[in-house]
Design a protein around this motif. Sequence first.
Motif, PDB file in Angstrom:
ATOM      1  N   SER A  60       0.842  -1.192   0.000  1.00 34.46           N
ATOM      2  CA  SER A  60       0.000   0.000   0.000  1.00 34.46           C
ATOM      3  C   SER A  60       0.874   1.238   0.000  1.00 34.46           C
ATOM      4  CB  SER A  60      -0.914  -0.005   1.232  1.00 34.46           C
ATOM      5  OG  SER A  60      -0.144   0.018   2.418  1.00 34.46           O
ATOM      6  N   GLY A  61       0.250   2.399  -0.234  1.00 33.70           N
ATOM      7  CA  GLY A  61       0.962   3.660  -0.129  1.00 33.70           C
ATOM      8  C   GLY A  61       1.243   4.367  -1.436  1.00 33.70           C
TER       9      GLY A  61
ATOM     10  N   LEU B  76       5.935   3.650   0.851  1.00 39.06           N
ATOM     11  CA  LEU B  76       5.208   2.420   0.576  1.00 39.06           C
ATOM     12  C   LEU B  76       5.353   1.472   1.761  1.00 39.06           C
ATOM     13  CD1 LEU B  76       6.259   1.736  -3.128  1.00 39.06           C
ATOM     14  CD2 LEU B  76       4.420   3.190  -2.253  1.00 39.06           C
ATOM     15  N   SER B  77       4.311   0.728   2.021  1.00 39.78           N
ATOM     16  CA  SER B  77       4.341  -0.254   3.092  1.00 39.78           C
ATOM     17  C   SER B  77       3.896  -1.605   2.558  1.00 39.78           C
ATOM     18  CB  SER B  77       3.406   0.166   4.231  1.00 39.78           C
ATOM     19  OG  SER B  77       3.848   1.350   4.839  1.00 39.78           O
ATOM     20  N   CYS B  78       4.394  -2.646   3.187  1.00 38.31           N
ATOM     21  CA  CYS B  78       4.031  -4.001   2.797  1.00 38.31           C
ATOM     22  C   CYS B  78       3.847  -4.812   4.077  1.00 38.31           C
ATOM     23  CB  CYS B  78       5.116  -4.607   1.920  1.00 38.31           C
ATOM     24  SG  CYS B  78       4.802  -6.278   1.363  1.00 38.31           S
ATOM     25  N   ALA B  79       2.673  -5.386   4.230  1.00 37.68           N
ATOM     26  CA  ALA B  79       2.364  -6.196   5.400  1.00 37.68           C
ATOM     27  C   ALA B  79       2.393  -7.665   5.022  1.00 37.68           C
ATOM     28  CB  ALA B  79       0.998  -5.823   5.952  1.00 37.68           C
TER      29      ALA B  79
ATOM     30  N   ASN C 158       7.378 -15.095  -3.213  1.00 35.84           N
ATOM     31  CA  ASN C 158       6.097 -14.498  -2.879  1.00 35.84           C
ATOM     32  C   ASN C 158       6.062 -13.034  -3.294  1.00 35.84           C
ATOM     33  OD1 ASN C 158       5.029 -16.823  -1.206  1.00 35.84           O
ATOM     34  ND2 ASN C 158       6.896 -16.350  -0.096  1.00 35.84           N
ATOM     35  N   TRP C 159       4.945 -12.637  -3.882  1.00 42.33           N
ATOM     36  CA  TRP C 159       4.799 -11.276  -4.389  1.00 42.33           C
ATOM     37  C   TRP C 159       3.484 -10.668  -3.922  1.00 42.33           C
ATOM     38  CZ3 TRP C 159       8.480  -8.828  -7.455  1.00 42.33           C
ATOM     39  CH2 TRP C 159       9.546  -9.631  -7.865  1.00 42.33           C
ATOM     40  N   GLY C 160       3.539  -9.375  -3.618  1.00 42.75           N
ATOM     41  CA  GLY C 160       2.330  -8.636  -3.340  1.00 42.75           C
ATOM     42  C   GLY C 160       1.639  -8.237  -4.631  1.00 42.75           C
ATOM     43  N   GLN C 161       0.515  -7.576  -4.519  1.00 41.85           N
ATOM     44  CA  GLN C 161      -0.319  -7.274  -5.680  1.00 41.85           C
ATOM     45  C   GLN C 161       0.149  -6.041  -6.438  1.00 41.85           C
ATOM     46  OE1 GLN C 161      -0.865  -6.111  -2.772  1.00 41.85           O
ATOM     47  NE2 GLN C 161      -2.010  -4.222  -2.874  1.00 41.85           N
TER      48      GLN C 161
END
Length: 126
Positions: free
Chosen positions: A6-7, A19-22, A115-118
């Motif tokens: 996000s961000g 930017l942040s990634c959870a 693994n990848w975020g969207q």
Amino acid sequence: VQLQASGGGLVQAGGSLRLSCAASRRTFNMNAMGWFRQAPGKEREFVAGISRNGYNTRYPDSVKGRFTISRNNVLNTVALQMNSLKSEDTAVYYCASRYARRPETVHDIPTEYQNWGQGTLVTVSS
């Protein structure tokens, strides 16, 4: 590990974004983390990487001195602080994780990440 970035957003040249990634799993601290970006018509490129223990980071010359990656192994998050943004930074930004046997190693090759975020879109207007 599931990742949620996000961000992203629209910012003027010279501005900043964070930017942040959870991450979803407790084994986050066993993973090296990275940020990558992909602009239209271009290949995905490495932007920043951080080791499992958070002590080591790596950046390409294109962002060195402007971008900073950090992680919180308690909150299972990784962040990318982007300053002095340029129009050429416009891209979709992805966070990624990979299991890292050694706590101090930084990985910068996209195909090594499992693994990848969207993705989150960053647009820098000139």
